[in-house]
Scaffold this active site. Structure first.
Site, PDB file in Angstrom:
ATOM      1  N   GLN A  92       0.810  -1.216   0.000  1.00 21.63           N
ATOM      2  CA  GLN A  92       0.000   0.000   0.000  1.00 21.63           C
ATOM      3  C   GLN A  92       0.845   1.268   0.000  1.00 21.63           C
ATOM      4  O   GLN A  92       0.298   2.377  -0.011  1.00 21.63           O
ATOM      5  CB  GLN A  92      -0.924   0.002   1.224  1.00 21.63           C
ATOM      6  N   HIS A 158      -1.107   0.218   5.739  1.00 19.71           N
ATOM      7  CA  HIS A 158      -1.724   1.240   6.581  1.00 19.71           C
ATOM      8  C   HIS A 158      -0.850   2.484   6.763  1.00 19.71           C
ATOM      9  O   HIS A 158      -0.472   2.847   7.877  1.00 19.71           O
ATOM     10  CB  HIS A 158      -2.122   0.654   7.931  1.00 19.71           C
ATOM     11  N   GLU A 251     -15.243   4.159   8.997  1.00 18.20           N
ATOM     12  CA  GLU A 251     -15.811   5.265   9.770  1.00 18.20           C
ATOM     13  C   GLU A 251     -15.606   6.612   9.097  1.00 18.20           C
ATOM     14  O   GLU A 251     -14.616   6.834   8.393  1.00 18.20           O
ATOM     15  CB  GLU A 251     -15.152   5.351  11.152  1.00 18.20           C
ATOM     16  N   TYR A 261     -10.367   8.473  19.245  1.00 19.91           N
ATOM     17  CA  TYR A 261     -11.394   7.909  18.364  1.00 19.91           C
ATOM     18  C   TYR A 261     -11.468   6.386  18.414  1.00 19.91           C
ATOM     19  O   TYR A 261     -12.125   5.770  17.586  1.00 19.91           O
ATOM     20  CB  TYR A 261     -11.229   8.478  16.949  1.00 19.91           C
ATOM     21  N   TYR A 272     -10.582 -10.123  10.623  1.00 14.96           N
ATOM     22  CA  TYR A 272     -10.700 -10.795   9.337  1.00 14.96           C
ATOM     23  C   TYR A 272     -10.940 -12.277   9.579  1.00 14.96           C
ATOM     24  O   TYR A 272     -10.207 -12.921  10.328  1.00 14.96           O
ATOM     25  CB  TYR A 272      -9.435 -10.582   8.502  1.00 14.96           C
TER      26      TYR A 272
END
Length: 380
Positions: A92, A158, A251, A261, A272
Site C-alpha cells: 500500500q 496502513h 468510519e 477515536y 478478518y
C-alpha cells in the site's frame, strides 16, 4: 350504518402500503437527483493516488509507484517530474497524497506525502514533504521533508497519508497505525494511528492540544485512528476524515483536538475471518463515529460539493469513493449527521481512489489500477 357485509380489507391495506412505499422511495431516491455518467479525461496512469488542480487548467497526479505527473487539460499525460525523494513503493506504500498550497499562485508551493524508507536499516513510515514546482512544471525544487512518522517499522500496510491545509495555513496529516502496530494507536509516545497538525515549515503550532502533556508527542491532534485514506476541510469549518475499519466498521469522523477515536478498543468491525476486536462499539472517553459502514466499502478519497453543477440538491453533499465496490457514495448531511446515502456509478467496475471538486465545480475521480483513469462526473 352496518350492512352486515364483511369487507376484505387486506387488498386495501396492501394498496395503501404500496402507495406509501412508492412515495417513500421517491423521497429517498430524490426524484430530481441528476442522472450522471463519467467522462474520461486521461488514461494510462499507473495506480494514481491523488489529484490536484493547477491554475492553467491542467492536473497534478501522483502515482503510487513513485511518480508525479502533469496531465494537460486535453488529457495528455506528461513525463514524470524530476526531484522526488526516494520512495518506498510496495504494497500500500508509495507516493500518495498531493495538495497545492493555498497561496500556490504566488509561491508555487505544494505538499506531498509518501512512504519514506529508513536512512539506515529496514523499515519505513509516512512522511510529508514540501516543494516548489518549477515554472516549466517539469521539476520539484527546494524539496524538504518537514515531517516523518515515528517510529519506522517493517510494514507495507496502513500508511494513511491524506493532507488537508486549514484556512490558517497549518497542515493536517492523517496517519495509519501500520496494521501490526494497532495498539500504538492508543499510545501518545508514537505517531501511529494519529492525526497530526503541523505548521507549513514542519514546526508545531503553539496551540496543539497535547503540546504541554508529559510523554505525548506535540504534533498529535487526535488519536485512536486505524487507516485514514480520506480527509477534507468541511463547509462547517472543521476537519473531516474517514478511515478503513477491519472487516466492517469503516468510519467517518470529525477529529477534534485532544480526542480519542477508539481504535482498536472500540469498533463496529470484526477480525478478518470473524471474531471480536476490542471491547465493543462504545466506551467512555472515546468518540463514536459520525457514520460507519458494515460491510466495509473500503473508502478512499473524500470531497464536499460546494458548487451547483449538479443542481441545488447535491450542493453540500459529501462524496466518498469505494475501492471495494467500485462506486461513489453521496451522503446528505444536516447538523453534522448523515440523513441519507446514495450509491452512484455502480456499473463503473473500477476502484475509486480519489475524489476532488475542481475549480470548475465538477467532481473528478481517479481509478486505481495499472491503467488508471482520470474521470469527470457530469450529467448524462
Amino acid at each position: 350504518m352496518n350492512s352486515g357485509k364483511k369487507w376484505d380489507v387486506q387488498p386495501v391495506y396492501k394498496a395503501l402500503a404500496a402507495i406509501v412505499l412508492i412515495a417513500f422511495c421517491g423521497l429517498t431516491a430524490a426524484a430530481d437527483t441528476p442522472a450522471v455518467a463519467t467522462t474520461t479525461v486521461a488514461t494510462g496512469l499507473q495506480h494514481p493516488w491523488a489529484l490536484a488542480f493547477l491554475p492553467d487548467g491542467s492536473f497534478l497526479v501522483s502515482e503510487r509507484p513513485g511518480r508525479l505527473r502533469v496531465v494537460a487539460a486535453d488529457g495528455r499525460v506528461g513525463p514524470p517530474l524530476v526531484g522526488l525523494p526516494r520512495v518506498a513503493a510496495g504494497g500500500q506504500g508509495g507516493l500518495l497524497d498531493v495538495v497545492l498550497d493555498a497561496d500556490f499562485a504566488r509561491n508555487r508551493r505544494l505538499y506531498f506525502c509518501f512512504s519514506e524508507p529508513a536512512s539506515e536499516g529496514g523499515g519505513n513510515s509516512t512522511a510529508l514533504a514540501r516543494a516548489t514546482l518549477s515554472q516549466d512544471v517539469g521539476t520539484l525544487q527546494d524539496v524538504k521533508v518537514i515531517f516523518s512518522q515515528q517510529p519506522k517499522v517493517a510494514s507495507n500496510l496502513h500508511f494513511g497519508c491524506r493532507i488537508v491545509q486549514a484556512p490558517d495555513g497549518n497542515l493536517f496529516l492523517a496517519l495509519g497505525e501500520r496494521y501490526h502496530r494497532k495498539d500504538d494507536a492508543q499510545k501518545l509516545d508514537n505517531l501511529h494511528g494519529k492525526v497530526v497538525r503541523i505548521q507549513p515549515d514542519g514546526g508545531v503550532p503553539p496551540d496543539n492540544p497535547l503540546r504541554q502533556r508529559p510523554g505525548a508527542l506535540p504534533e498529535i491532534w487526535s488519536w485512536g485512528h486505524r487507516n485514514p485514506q480520506g480527509a477534507t476541510w468541511g463547509p462547517d469549518g472543521r476537519l473531516w476524515v474517514h478511515e478503513h475499519g477491519p472487516q466492517g466498521g469503516d468510519e467517518i469522523n470529525r477529529p477534534e483536538p485532544g480526542r480519542n477515536y477508539g481504535w482498536p478498543v472500540i469498533t463496529h468491525g470484526e477480525n478478518y475471518g470473524g471474531g471480536k476486536i476490542g471491547e465493543g462499539t462504545a466506551k467512555a472517553g472515546m468518540e463514536p463515529p459520525l457514520h460507519y459502514w458494515v460491510p466495509s466499502i473500503a473508502p478512499s478519497g473524500m470531497a464536499f460539493l460546494t458548487s451547483e453543477r449538479y443542481g441545488p440538491d447535491w450542493r453540500g453533499s459529501l462524496f466518498v469513493g469505494s475501492l471495494k465496490f467500485g462506486r461513489l457514495h453521496r451522503l446528505e448531511l444536516q447538523g453534522g449527521k448523515v440523513l441519507r446515502e446514495e450509491r452512484l456509478l455502480e456499473d463503473l467496475g473500477e476502484r475509486i481512489r480519489d475524489v476532488r471538486q475542481g475549480p470548475d465545480g465538477w467532481l473528478y475521480l481517479l481509478t486505481d489500477s495499472p491503467e488508471g483513469r482520470l474521470l469527470r462526473l457530469q450529467p448524462r
